[in-house]
Write a protein that holds these residues in place. Structure first.
Motif, PDB file in Angstrom:
ATOM      1  N   THR A   1      76.621  18.443  72.370  1.00  0.00           N
ATOM      2  CA  THR A   1      76.967  19.838  72.143  1.00  0.00           C
ATOM      3  C   THR A   1      75.829  20.490  71.370  1.00  0.00           C
ATOM      4  N   PRO A   2      75.482  21.718  71.745  1.00  0.00           N
ATOM      5  CA  PRO A   2      74.395  22.407  71.048  1.00  0.00           C
ATOM      6  C   PRO A   2      74.767  22.694  69.595  1.00  0.00           C
ATOM      7  N   ASP A   3      73.756  22.684  68.753  1.00  0.00           N
ATOM      8  CA  ASP A   3      73.958  23.083  67.362  1.00  0.00           C
ATOM      9  C   ASP A   3      74.048  24.601  67.294  1.00  0.00           C
TER      10      ASP A   3
ATOM     11  N   ARG B   1      73.034  27.703  65.476  1.00  0.00           N
ATOM     12  CA  ARG B   1      71.997  28.026  64.502  1.00  0.00           C
ATOM     13  C   ARG B   1      72.566  28.742  63.285  1.00  0.00           C
ATOM     14  N   LEU B   2      73.722  29.406  63.434  1.00  0.00           N
ATOM     15  CA  LEU B   2      74.306  30.120  62.303  1.00  0.00           C
ATOM     16  C   LEU B   2      74.872  29.176  61.248  1.00  0.00           C
ATOM     17  N   ASP B   3      74.974  27.892  61.583  1.00  0.00           N
ATOM     18  CA  ASP B   3      75.401  26.893  60.600  1.00  0.00           C
ATOM     19  C   ASP B   3      74.232  26.392  59.757  1.00  0.00           C
ATOM     20  N   GLN B   4      73.038  26.940  59.991  1.00  0.00           N
ATOM     21  CA  GLN B   4      71.814  26.483  59.329  1.00  0.00           C
ATOM     22  C   GLN B   4      71.359  27.506  58.285  1.00  0.00           C
ATOM     23  N   PRO B   5      70.491  27.088  57.356  1.00  0.00           N
ATOM     24  CA  PRO B   5      69.905  28.031  56.399  1.00  0.00           C
ATOM     25  C   PRO B   5      69.082  29.096  57.141  1.00  0.00           C
ATOM     26  N   PRO B   6      68.856  30.259  56.518  1.00  0.00           N
ATOM     27  CA  PRO B   6      68.161  31.363  57.182  1.00  0.00           C
ATOM     28  C   PRO B   6      66.791  31.016  57.770  1.00  0.00           C
ATOM     29  N   LEU B   7      66.000  30.204  57.090  1.00  0.00           N
ATOM     30  CA  LEU B   7      64.678  29.849  57.618  1.00  0.00           C
ATOM     31  C   LEU B   7      64.809  29.044  58.910  1.00  0.00           C
ATOM     32  N   ILE B   8      65.747  28.110  58.939  1.00  0.00           N
ATOM     33  CA  ILE B   8      65.975  27.305  60.146  1.00  0.00           C
ATOM     34  C   ILE B   8      66.535  28.186  61.257  1.00  0.00           C
TER      35      ILE B   8
ATOM     36  N   ALA C   1      57.716  20.714  65.356  1.00  0.00           N
ATOM     37  CA  ALA C   1      57.316  19.835  64.249  1.00  0.00           C
ATOM     38  C   ALA C   1      57.987  20.277  62.945  1.00  0.00           C
ATOM     39  N   ALA C   2      58.014  21.578  62.703  1.00  0.00           N
ATOM     40  CA  ALA C   2      58.650  22.089  61.479  1.00  0.00           C
ATOM     41  C   ALA C   2      60.152  21.810  61.490  1.00  0.00           C
ATOM     42  N   LEU C   3      60.798  22.021  62.630  1.00  0.00           N
ATOM     43  CA  LEU C   3      62.237  21.773  62.723  1.00  0.00           C
ATOM     44  C   LEU C   3      62.550  20.288  62.579  1.00  0.00           C
ATOM     45  N   GLN C   4      61.754  19.443  63.211  1.00  0.00           N
ATOM     46  CA  GLN C   4      61.971  18.003  63.095  1.00  0.00           C
ATOM     47  C   GLN C   4      61.765  17.534  61.662  1.00  0.00           C
ATOM     48  N   ASN C   5      60.797  18.130  60.980  1.00  0.00           N
ATOM     49  CA  ASN C   5      60.553  17.807  59.574  1.00  0.00           C
ATOM     50  C   ASN C   5      61.747  18.198  58.704  1.00  0.00           C
ATOM     51  N   ALA C   6      62.493  19.220  59.159  1.00  0.00           N
ATOM     52  CA  ALA C   6      63.683  19.666  58.431  1.00  0.00           C
ATOM     53  C   ALA C   6      64.934  18.918  58.872  1.00  0.00           C
ATOM     54  N   GLY C   7      64.763  17.931  59.769  1.00  0.00           N
ATOM     55  CA  GLY C   7      65.901  17.129  60.195  1.00  0.00           C
ATOM     56  C   GLY C   7      66.678  17.693  61.367  1.00  0.00           C
ATOM     57  N   ILE C   8      66.115  18.649  62.079  1.00  0.00           N
ATOM     58  CA  ILE C   8      66.784  19.260  63.231  1.00  0.00           C
ATOM     59  C   ILE C   8      66.370  18.512  64.495  1.00  0.00           C
ATOM     60  N   ASP C   9      67.351  18.129  65.304  1.00  0.00           N
ATOM     61  CA  ASP C   9      67.096  17.435  66.560  1.00  0.00           C
ATOM     62  C   ASP C   9      66.735  18.475  67.624  1.00  0.00           C
ATOM     63  N   THR C  10      65.465  18.568  67.961  1.00  0.00           N
ATOM     64  CA  THR C  10      65.007  19.587  68.922  1.00  0.00           C
ATOM     65  C   THR C  10      65.235  19.163  70.372  1.00  0.00           C
ATOM     66  N   THR C  11      65.808  17.982  70.587  1.00  0.00           N
ATOM     67  CA  THR C  11      66.109  17.562  71.957  1.00  0.00           C
ATOM     68  C   THR C  11      67.494  18.022  72.403  1.00  0.00           C
TER      69      THR C  11
ATOM     70  N   ALA D   1      65.862  31.288  61.750  1.00  0.00           N
ATOM     71  CA  ALA D   1      64.735  32.066  62.272  1.00  0.00           C
ATOM     72  C   ALA D   1      63.858  31.210  63.187  1.00  0.00           C
ATOM     73  N   LEU D   2      63.604  29.963  62.795  1.00  0.00           N
ATOM     74  CA  LEU D   2      62.792  29.080  63.632  1.00  0.00           C
ATOM     75  C   LEU D   2      63.497  28.755  64.952  1.00  0.00           C
ATOM     76  N   LEU D   3      64.804  28.530  64.898  1.00  0.00           N
ATOM     77  CA  LEU D   3      65.556  28.248  66.121  1.00  0.00           C
ATOM     78  C   LEU D   3      65.568  29.455  67.057  1.00  0.00           C
ATOM     79  N   LEU D   4      65.711  30.647  66.503  1.00  0.00           N
ATOM     80  CA  LEU D   4      65.679  31.862  67.323  1.00  0.00           C
ATOM     81  C   LEU D   4      64.294  32.058  67.941  1.00  0.00           C
TER      82      LEU D   4
END
Length: 76
Positions: A4-6, A8-15, A53-63, A17-20
């Motif tokens: 199931t997709p994550d 993005r509204l469950d994430q901090p504002p910086l994350i 790379a930034a999202l993965q560094n923050a622990g976000i699964d970009t796959t 913005a990166l997801l958007l």
């Protein structure tokens, strides 16, 4: 098994913005644009790699699949 997709509204504002930004670049990557008689293909591969790379560094699964951004109004 369905991923199931994550949301993005469950994430901090910086994350968020990166997801958007990632979603927007993925949608437009590879499109051919034309202006003043010239055409070229959009290539955001380097930018997507940097964001991933930034999202993965923050622990976000970009796959995982991404949810499309939706703006809900009070009438909805």
């Amino acid at each position: 098994m369905t991923d199931t997709p994550d949301d993005r509204l469950d994430q901090p504002p910086l994350i968020q913005a990166l997801l958007l930004a990632r979603y927007t670049l993925v949608i437009h990557n590879g499109m051919t644009v034309t202006s003043e008689g010239e055409s070229w293909r959009l290539d955001f591969a380097a930018e997507l790699a940097t964001i991933d790379a930034a999202l993965q560094n923050a622990g976000i699964d970009t796959t995982k699949p991404m949810l499309a951004p939706v703006r809900w109004t009070d009438a909805d």
